[in-house]
Design an enzyme around this catalytic site. Structure first.
Site, PDB file in Angstrom:
ATOM      1  N   LYS A 102       0.859  -1.180   0.000  1.00 20.65           N
ATOM      2  CA  LYS A 102       0.000   0.000   0.000  1.00 20.65           C
ATOM      3  C   LYS A 102       0.895   1.230   0.000  1.00 20.65           C
ATOM      4  O   LYS A 102       1.832   1.318   0.792  1.00 20.65           O
ATOM      5  CB  LYS A 102      -0.838  -0.066   1.281  1.00 20.65           C
ATOM      6  CG  LYS A 102      -2.061   0.803   1.285  1.00 20.65           C
ATOM      7  CD  LYS A 102      -2.848   0.524   2.563  1.00 20.65           C
ATOM      8  CE  LYS A 102      -3.732   1.687   2.867  1.00 20.65           C
ATOM      9  NZ  LYS A 102      -4.317   1.594   4.202  1.00 20.65           N
ATOM     10  N   HIS A 104      -0.285   4.514   0.255  1.00 20.79           N
ATOM     11  CA  HIS A 104      -0.854   5.635   0.992  1.00 20.79           C
ATOM     12  C   HIS A 104      -1.154   5.184   2.432  1.00 20.79           C
ATOM     13  O   HIS A 104      -0.864   4.041   2.794  1.00 20.79           O
ATOM     14  CB  HIS A 104      -2.124   6.130   0.300  1.00 20.79           C
ATOM     15  CG  HIS A 104      -3.171   5.058   0.202  1.00 20.79           C
ATOM     16  ND1 HIS A 104      -3.110   4.044  -0.722  1.00 20.79           N
ATOM     17  CD2 HIS A 104      -4.273   4.829   0.934  1.00 20.79           C
ATOM     18  CE1 HIS A 104      -4.141   3.245  -0.573  1.00 20.79           C
ATOM     19  NE2 HIS A 104      -4.861   3.686   0.435  1.00 20.79           N
TER      20      HIS A 104
END
Ligand code: OMP
Length: 218
Positions: A102, A104
């Protein structure tokens, strides 16, 4: 009370997580049985399964201080086992990975307790060739954890290349990594179980033939 191997096999058959038929494995082998841990899909089933895992781990005496569930199937298994250990009075940290990193929010691909310097027990469903477990070991080391052992529900006791070696994938991982591999149950246990239960006797021949073709001698 029957031991964890029998309880696990009874539970897996009841949940239909263990089935007989014709199944193509990741390795391409055509297997007369398949274990799908995703079919432990209720709270009660997972809780009962976790008791079997904890009993197997405790019987082995492996020393660890964090539980790691590889994505995806290991995640509920490690979580359920952490809950079972809490019930037994041991509050253990638990962590797992996501398959897609991921970029963010909190970022990265590790979720849960930090692995740094912890002795990590990998909690997974099944070993055939050991590929999934080797991947998980890499993730743990990259995250700063110290692999301490592996626990799986079912060891299919298969040799990766029966023509050259009849050593099981689980034993190869144990030797190559210097780590204990705890199995709740094995193909041998399943064979013994089918011998003791007349409703399963019809599957025995095909299980034996499969073991003859691909099984390890360890
Ligand atoms: P290895 O990576 O070869 O050890 O195989 C483990 C993986 O095989 C599991 O994570 C599953 O994706 C899959 N599998 C099962 O889930 N159950 C089985 O009974 C057999 C397999 C398999 O494909 O060998």
């Amino acid at each position: 009370m029957p031991d964890h191997r029998t309880r696990f096999l009874q539970l897996a058959l009841r949940a239909q997580a263990l089935r007989f038929g014709e199944f193509t494995l990741k390795s391409g082998r055509l297997s007369p049985y398949f274990f799908n841990a995703g079919l432990f899909n209720t709270g009660a089933g997972l809780a009962e399964l976790a008791v079997c895992y904890a009993d197997a781990v405790d019987a082995d005496g492996v020393d660890f201080d964090l539980l790691f569930g590889p994505a995806y199937k290991g995640i509920p298994l490690a979580t359920a086992l952490a809950c079972e250990y809490a019930r037994r009075g041991r509050d253990l940290p638990v962590a797992f990975n996501r398959k897609e990193a991921k970029s963010h929010g909190e970022g990265g691909h590790l979720i849960g307790a930090p692995l740094d310097g912890r002795r990590v027990l990998i909690v997974d469903d099944v070993i055939t060739a050991g590929t999934a477990i080797r991947e998980a070991l890499g993730i743990i080391r990259a995250g700063g954890g110290l692999p301490a052992g592996i626990v799986i529900a079912l060891d299919r006791q298969e040799a990766v290349d029966p023509a050259t070696s009849r050593r099981s994938a689980a034993e190869s991982v144990a030797i190559e990594q210097g780590l204990p591999v705890v199995r709740v149950a094995t193909l041998d246990d399943l064979l013994a179980f089918t011998a003791s239960d007349s409703t399963l006797a019809g599957h025995r021949e095909r299980l034996l033939a499969y073991r003859e073709a691909y099984g390890s001698l360890t």
